[in-house]
Design a protein around this motif. Structure first.
Motif, mmCIF file in Angstrom:
data_model
loop_
_atom_site.group_PDB
_atom_site.id
_atom_site.type_symbol
_atom_site.label_atom_id
_atom_site.label_comp_id
_atom_site.label_asym_id
_atom_site.label_seq_id
_atom_site.Cartn_x
_atom_site.Cartn_y
_atom_site.Cartn_z
ATOM 1 N N PHE A 233 89.270 -24.779 98.360
ATOM 2 C CA PHE A 233 89.657 -23.361 98.347
ATOM 3 C C PHE A 233 88.405 -22.481 98.413
ATOM 4 N N GLY B 8 86.668 -22.497 101.689
ATOM 5 C CA GLY B 8 87.389 -21.862 102.791
ATOM 6 C C GLY B 8 87.974 -22.888 103.747
ATOM 7 N N LEU C 114 91.062 -24.347 103.357
ATOM 8 C CA LEU C 114 92.521 -24.483 103.263
ATOM 9 C C LEU C 114 93.206 -23.571 104.285
ATOM 10 N N GLU D 23 96.057 -20.807 105.466
ATOM 11 C CA GLU D 23 96.420 -19.537 104.857
ATOM 12 C C GLU D 23 97.507 -19.718 103.800
ATOM 13 N N ASN E 178 96.060 -21.344 100.730
ATOM 14 C CA ASN E 178 95.280 -20.332 100.011
ATOM 15 C C ASN E 178 96.179 -19.465 99.143
ATOM 16 N N LYS E 179 97.299 -19.038 99.716
ATOM 17 C CA LYS E 179 98.220 -18.184 98.970
ATOM 18 C C LYS E 179 98.769 -18.912 97.755
ATOM 19 N N GLN F 261 96.140 -19.082 95.116
ATOM 20 C CA GLN F 261 95.960 -17.751 94.529
ATOM 21 C C GLN F 261 97.043 -17.458 93.488
ATOM 22 N N SER G 284 94.728 -11.857 98.240
ATOM 23 C CA SER G 284 95.787 -12.863 98.049
ATOM 24 C C SER G 284 95.545 -14.085 98.929
ATOM 25 N N LYS G 285 94.536 -14.004 99.785
ATOM 26 C CA LYS G 285 94.297 -15.117 100.703
ATOM 27 C C LYS G 285 93.031 -15.899 100.386
ATOM 28 N N GLY G 286 92.301 -15.484 99.348
ATOM 29 C CA GLY G 286 91.111 -16.254 99.014
ATOM 30 C C GLY G 286 90.073 -15.444 98.270
ATOM 31 N N THR H 234 84.260 -16.497 99.509
ATOM 32 C CA THR H 234 84.656 -17.360 100.622
ATOM 33 C C THR H 234 84.762 -16.562 101.923
ATOM 34 N N ASN I 216 82.358 -17.143 105.127
ATOM 35 C CA ASN I 216 82.883 -17.370 106.470
ATOM 36 C C ASN I 216 82.185 -16.504 107.505
ATOM 37 N N ARG J 142 78.514 -17.813 107.881
ATOM 38 C CA ARG J 142 78.445 -19.077 108.642
ATOM 39 C C ARG J 142 78.686 -18.831 110.124
#
Lengths: 268, 176
Positions: free
Chosen positions: A15, A18, A20, A22, A25-26, A29, B64-66, B70, B74, B77
């Motif tokens: 997680f 980065g 995972l 979408e 991820n939800k 979360q 809500s997505k990370g 991160t 992203n 990178r």
């Protein structure tokens, strides 16, 4: 939920990396919001990765922040957007509506203009057709007149002036006689319009003895424009006369109504 | 949550929130970028691009997505990798594929100024070879689990737990 097993699964490390989808991820979360101990685990993973990567940083980068801020200011619009965001929005809104109104009004004006122009075009078309007719008429008139001129210039033409007689001394006329094709052209310009119930009658005369021969009446005298009339004459005329006669003409000329008379000058 | 507040201020184009986030993450991003491009000057260039992009695209971050880290990782990178793909970069650089973050830690000239980095370098050496690589690929190069498993020649199903154990070791070293 067995948070321990969840933590041990290694999903939290992915997680943070980065790695995972979408959806995954939800899902993570949501777990984080419910379970503080899982969140704590994430914070520690993240912190370890940050420390490791920061240790790889080759140099101090505080000076870069200044450069970045300068570039952002250079871009202008994005820095300080907080304060000017609202008015800018309003400005755009008003401008948008104003533009819409202007365009709308312009459209109506254009439509109206278009209608007017269409009317003007149809007016112009009518005018054009009228003028074309006039030109045609003028051409025809010209052709007629040229024809007449050619006739009068013909070498075979004998010109006979007819002088006013008696009470009608003011009157005059001219006869152009083409013996070759037995026709005369009578120019009645010097005669008044024939009164109601009367017509002009043209006579061919021989003098010894005085014998009149009717060449006919000119029924359309009053309505004719140039007052030149072509009349057939196959007589050996020695003189021409014009009298005013009752409608339909007479057998013999009424001498009291003899307006003009002219003698043919010579017969070659 | 302080971080969340900071992030939402940043998303509202608050400059001081941006500065604080920069202070929190810039060393980390600088390390990640340098690890990929291996050139001081280019790394600084990419750093600027990354934070300018983050500012302009702050709306695209969705908590809500990370993690915010991160999201930033992203961007960094990708920007660094894009740079290595540019023609100018290829012309001036040799093949970097064989290089790993550990090299940086081992050969760093300015370590004397950064004591925490010295400590980390010392411990990271103790990490297993596979761990160094798995962390390199998953975090610093942005490889997928599949790519990582192919690169390391280990089954994809074991990546998750392997990585978990490696990070555990790392945490033990850096979190004192």
């Amino acid at each position: 939920m067995d948070t321990k097993a969840y933590i041990e699964s290694g999903i939290l490390e992915l997680f943070v990396a980065g790695q995972l989808s979408e959806q995954e991820n939800k899902a993570v979360q949501e777990v984080l919001l419910e379970h503080p101990e899982v969140l704590q685990e994430v914070l520690e993973i993240e912190s370890a990765v940050i420390k490791l990567s920061a240790a790889m940083s080759p140099s101090d980068n505080a000076h870069l922040l200044q450069l970045i801020k300068e570039k952002l200011r250079h871009d202008g619009r994005d820095v300080k957007v907080v304060s000017i965001d609202k008015p800018r929005y309003n400005w755009f809104t008003y401008t948008g509506w104003a533009a819409a109104l202007i365009v709308g009004a312009g459209l109506l004006w254009t439509l109206n203009q278009n209608k007017q122009l269409e009317v003007q075009i149809s007016d112009a078309d009518i005018e054009k057709a009228y003028l074309e007719t006039q030109i045609e008429q003028a051409k025809t008139d010209l052709a007629v007149k040229e024809n007449l001129l050619n006739v009068l210039r013909d070498r075979n033409i004998i010109s006979v002036p007819l002088g006013g007689q008696g009470n009608f001394a003011d009157s005059y006329a001219k006869v152009y006689w083409n013996k070759a094709d037995n026709s005369i052209y009578l120019d009645g310009q010097g005669l008044p319009d024939a009164p109601e119930g009367k017509v002009w009658q043209v006579w061919s005369l021989t003098l010894n003895p005085l014998t009149p021969t009717s060449l006919g009446t000119i029924d359309n005298f009053n309505s004719d424009d140039n007052k030149i009339f072509e009349i057939v004459n196959n007589n050996e005329s020695q003189a021409f006369g014009i009298t005013l006669e009752p409608e339909g003409g007479s057998e013999t000329p009424t001498m009291e109504q003899l307006y003009t008379l002219g003698v043919v000058a010579s017969t070659p | 949550m302080q971080l969340e507040l900071l992030i939402s201020q940043f998303q509202n184009k608050n400059e001081s929130a941006f500065e604080k986030l920069y202070q929190m993450y810039s060393d980390s991003m600088h390390g990640v970028i340098f690890n990929i491009v291996r050139d001081h000057h280019i790394a600084e260039e990419v750093m600027q691009d990354v934070f300018i992009k983050a500012w302009h695209k702050s709306d695209s971050y969705d908590s809500s997505k990370g993690r915010f880290f991160t999201w930033l990782l992203n961007i960094a990178r990708n920007a660094a990798i894009d740079k290595t793909r540019s023609k100018a970069f290829k012309d001036s650089k040799k093949n970097l594929k064989a290089e790993f973050f550990v090299d940086i830690l081992e050969t760093k000239d300015n370590l004397d100024k950064r004591t925490d980095a010295i400590g980390i370098a010392k411990y990271v050496k103790a990490l297993g070879e596979k761990c160094k690589k798995i962390i390199e690929f998953l975090y610093f190069k942005g490889y997928t689990q599949k790519e990582t498993s192919e690169e390391l020649d280990i089954p994809i199903g074991t990546i998750k737990t392997r990585n978990r154990n490696c990070i555990k070791d790392l945490r033990a070293m850096v979190v004192n």
